[in-house]
Design a protein around this motif. Structure first.
Motif, mmCIF file in Angstrom:
data_model
loop_
_atom_site.group_PDB
_atom_site.id
_atom_site.type_symbol
_atom_site.label_atom_id
_atom_site.label_comp_id
_atom_site.label_asym_id
_atom_site.label_seq_id
_atom_site.Cartn_x
_atom_site.Cartn_y
_atom_site.Cartn_z
ATOM 1 N N SER A 161 9.654 10.261 7.059
ATOM 2 C CA SER A 161 9.844 11.601 6.468
ATOM 3 C C SER A 161 9.769 11.568 4.945
ATOM 4 N N VAL A 162 8.759 10.882 4.410
ATOM 5 C CA VAL A 162 8.607 10.788 2.957
ATOM 6 C C VAL A 162 7.522 11.723 2.427
ATOM 7 N N ILE A 163 6.965 12.567 3.299
ATOM 8 C CA ILE A 163 5.951 13.523 2.879
ATOM 9 C C ILE A 163 6.507 14.932 3.028
ATOM 10 N N SER A 164 6.249 15.754 2.021
ATOM 11 C CA SER A 164 6.670 17.147 2.076
ATOM 12 C C SER A 164 5.520 18.015 1.565
ATOM 13 N N ILE A 165 5.603 19.302 1.869
ATOM 14 C CA ILE A 165 4.602 20.244 1.371
ATOM 15 C C ILE A 165 5.181 20.868 0.108
ATOM 16 N N THR A 209 0.181 21.828 -1.399
ATOM 17 C CA THR A 209 -0.315 20.475 -1.180
ATOM 18 C C THR A 209 0.787 19.560 -0.669
ATOM 19 N N ALA A 210 0.377 18.503 0.000
ATOM 20 C CA ALA A 210 1.341 17.506 0.457
ATOM 21 C C ALA A 210 1.713 16.613 -0.719
ATOM 22 N N GLN A 211 2.948 16.154 -0.695
ATOM 23 C CA GLN A 211 3.442 15.272 -1.743
ATOM 24 C C GLN A 211 4.141 14.094 -1.078
ATOM 25 N N VAL A 212 3.815 12.876 -1.514
ATOM 26 C CA VAL A 212 4.369 11.662 -0.932
ATOM 27 C C VAL A 212 5.387 11.054 -1.894
ATOM 28 N N ASP A 213 6.545 10.675 -1.372
ATOM 29 C CA ASP A 213 7.532 9.938 -2.168
ATOM 30 C C ASP A 213 7.046 8.491 -2.222
ATOM 31 N N LEU A 214 6.382 8.123 -3.303
ATOM 32 C CA LEU A 214 5.744 6.816 -3.418
ATOM 33 C C LEU A 214 6.734 5.656 -3.384
ATOM 34 N N GLU A 215 7.964 5.900 -3.788
ATOM 35 C CA GLU A 215 8.991 4.854 -3.773
ATOM 36 C C GLU A 215 9.363 4.463 -2.342
ATOM 37 N N LYS A 216 9.249 5.411 -1.420
ATOM 38 C CA LYS A 216 9.682 5.176 -0.042
ATOM 39 C C LYS A 216 8.536 4.977 0.948
ATOM 40 N N CYS A 217 7.319 5.320 0.551
ATOM 41 C CA CYS A 217 6.165 5.184 1.439
ATOM 42 C C CYS A 217 5.903 3.706 1.734
ATOM 43 N N VAL A 218 5.715 3.391 3.024
ATOM 44 C CA VAL A 218 5.461 1.999 3.426
ATOM 45 C C VAL A 218 3.992 1.738 3.721
ATOM 46 N N GLY A 219 3.154 2.738 3.538
ATOM 47 C CA GLY A 219 1.715 2.553 3.709
ATOM 48 C C GLY A 219 1.275 2.288 5.135
ATOM 49 N N ARG A 276 0.835 -1.207 0.000
ATOM 50 C CA ARG A 276 0.000 0.000 0.000
ATOM 51 C C ARG A 276 0.866 1.251 0.000
ATOM 52 N N TYR A 277 0.235 2.369 -0.330
ATOM 53 C CA TYR A 277 0.915 3.660 -0.287
ATOM 54 C C TYR A 277 -0.114 4.750 0.023
ATOM 55 N N ALA A 278 0.361 5.881 0.490
ATOM 56 C CA ALA A 278 -0.511 7.006 0.807
ATOM 57 C C ALA A 278 -0.691 7.874 -0.427
ATOM 58 N N VAL A 297 3.160 15.561 7.510
ATOM 59 C CA VAL A 297 4.623 15.660 7.509
ATOM 60 C C VAL A 297 5.162 15.361 8.901
ATOM 61 N N LYS A 298 4.484 15.882 9.918
ATOM 62 C CA LYS A 298 4.935 15.715 11.302
ATOM 63 C C LYS A 298 4.851 14.275 11.791
ATOM 64 N N VAL A 299 3.870 13.503 11.306
ATOM 65 C CA VAL A 299 3.675 12.149 11.829
ATOM 66 C C VAL A 299 4.306 11.048 10.985
#
Length: 67
Positions: free
Chosen positions: A26-30, A35-45, A5-7, A20-22
């Motif tokens: 640290s794969v989410i940035s503004i 808008t928030a942006q998720v690094d899909l390669e690193k997101c563990v869902g 899965r991914y966010a 970003v805080k939670v």
């Protein structure tokens, strides 16, 4: 092994930064303060960002198998 899965951030993101805080990895940035942006390669869902999002715009999605 990659997570199943991914966010995914929806269009109603208000760029508040709660996700970003939670994020434990640290794969989410503004992005551009809009808008928030998720690094899909690193997101563990893990779903922490989705649970914390006050706008309810982050959801977990299944990754495509074999992609």
């Amino acid at each position: 092994m990659a997570s199943k899965r991914y966010a995914a951030v929806g269009k109603h993101c208000v760029a508040c930064g709660c996700c970003v805080k939670v994020c434990p990895l640290s794969v989410i940035s503004i992005w551009r303060g809009v808008t928030a942006q998720v690094d899909l390669e690193k997101c563990v869902g893990c779903g922490k960002c989705a649970r914390e999002c006050p706008a309810g715009t982050i959801e977990l999605r299944d990754r495509e198998v074999g992609a």
